[in-house]
Design a protein around this motif. Structure first.
Motif, mmCIF file in Angstrom:
data_model
loop_
_atom_site.group_PDB
_atom_site.id
_atom_site.type_symbol
_atom_site.label_atom_id
_atom_site.label_comp_id
_atom_site.label_asym_id
_atom_site.label_seq_id
_atom_site.Cartn_x
_atom_site.Cartn_y
_atom_site.Cartn_z
ATOM 1 N N GLU A 161 0.763 -1.212 0.040
ATOM 2 C CA GLU A 161 -0.032 0.005 -0.016
ATOM 3 C C GLU A 161 0.836 1.293 -0.173
ATOM 4 O OE1 GLU A 161 -2.950 -0.279 3.166
ATOM 5 O OE2 GLU A 161 -4.019 -1.992 2.255
ATOM 6 N N ILE A 162 1.718 1.234 -0.836
ATOM 7 C CA ILE A 162 2.473 2.442 -1.136
ATOM 8 C C ILE A 162 2.588 2.611 -2.516
ATOM 9 C CG2 ILE A 162 3.951 2.193 1.144
ATOM 10 C CD1 ILE A 162 6.230 1.111 -0.641
ATOM 11 N N SER A 163 3.554 3.820 -2.982
ATOM 12 C CA SER A 163 3.754 3.928 -4.358
ATOM 13 C C SER A 163 5.172 3.498 -4.707
ATOM 14 C CB SER A 163 3.608 5.169 -4.685
ATOM 15 O OG SER A 163 4.798 6.227 -4.062
ATOM 16 N N PRO A 164 5.506 3.035 -6.143
ATOM 17 C CA PRO A 164 6.734 2.414 -6.388
ATOM 18 C C PRO A 164 7.830 3.571 -6.094
ATOM 19 C CG PRO A 164 4.975 2.001 -8.086
ATOM 20 C CD PRO A 164 4.629 2.974 -7.271
ATOM 21 N N ARG A 165 7.629 4.927 -6.205
ATOM 22 C CA ARG A 165 8.382 6.060 -5.753
ATOM 23 C C ARG A 165 8.907 5.531 -4.210
ATOM 24 N NH1 ARG A 165 8.850 11.819 -7.701
ATOM 25 N NH2 ARG A 165 10.103 12.726 -5.839
ATOM 26 N N THR A 166 7.943 5.447 -3.151
ATOM 27 C CA THR A 166 7.986 5.181 -1.875
ATOM 28 C C THR A 166 8.952 4.146 -1.710
ATOM 29 O OG1 THR A 166 6.101 6.421 -1.211
ATOM 30 C CG2 THR A 166 7.088 4.809 0.120
ATOM 31 N N PHE A 167 8.871 3.023 -2.662
ATOM 32 C CA PHE A 167 9.666 1.898 -2.409
ATOM 33 C C PHE A 167 10.978 2.110 -2.775
ATOM 34 C CE2 PHE A 167 11.846 -1.607 -4.414
ATOM 35 C CZ PHE A 167 11.323 -2.982 -3.797
ATOM 36 N N SER A 168 10.991 3.028 -3.832
ATOM 37 C CA SER A 168 12.646 3.162 -4.098
ATOM 38 C C SER A 168 13.140 4.161 -3.101
ATOM 39 C CB SER A 168 12.520 3.930 -5.665
ATOM 40 O OG SER A 168 11.997 5.211 -5.354
#
Length: 192
Positions: A48-55
């Motif tokens: 439940e996060i964005s791919p940008r947050t993942f990075s």
């Protein structure tokens, strides 16, 4: 708790929780679908996060496999180990103390990450990078241990010997334990 033993603030606790959630969901998806079939987008959606947050938490998909959360506490415990311990025994003490303090969930996550690090060919380069980083950290930590070599070269050689034992003992073996302790004892005996 933070690395210094102080209670972590709300922001830090939230970061740690997000990081743990990302890893947990990544491991679940990898177990279900395989590493190659699992994408950063799928992991992000599950966490439940964005791919940008993942990075922001993990620069690559391979990095999610790395159990680097234990490096700083081990190095800290190494510096703080009893002064009468040899360098090698102090490091063994630090590893045993750090991994002995893990909860069952933390231990299971570390085992899963370690197992995947050796199974996923793309992660092998990351392992090498982390081992070199650990050599650097141990070399620096030796400046804070009593009666240790003052020369950079000697400290780096000792750090490299410790990491060499870690590589030899932990290859394809999830989570340090008896094999690493035994191997560090062999190194310590041979250095005396």
């Amino acid at each position: 708790m933070s690395m210094s033993g102080e209670p972590a603030g709300l922001r830090e606790r939230k970061k740690l929780k997000t990081r743990a959630t990302i890893r947990r969901e990544a491991f679940r998806l990898i177990k279900e679908q395989g590493y190659q079939n699992t994408t950063v987008e799928q992991i992000s959606a599950a966490a439940e996060i964005s791919p940008r947050t993942f990075s922001r938490y993990f620069p690559t998909k391979e990095a999610v496999l790395l159990s680097d959360d234990h490096i700083a506490p081990i190095v800290s415990a190494f510096v703080e180990a009893p002064a009468e311990l040899s360098v090698i025994d102090a490091y063994r003490h630090a590893v045993e103390t750090t991994f002995g303090a893990l909860t069952d969930d933390q231990r299971e996550e570390a085992i899963t990450g370690q197992r995947l690090m050796y199974e996923v060919p793309e992660a092998r380069g990351l392992l090498y990078t982390e081992y070199v980083r650990l050599i650097d950290q141990i070399t620096e930590a030796l400046t804070k241990r009593p009666d240790q070599p003052t020369g950079e070269l000697e400290r780096r050689v000792l750090a490299g010997a410790i990491v060499g034992v870690l590589i030899a003992a932990s290859h394809n073996t999830p989570l340090p334990g008896d094999p690493i302790s035994r191997c560090l004892r062999v190194l310590d005996q041979k250095l005396k």
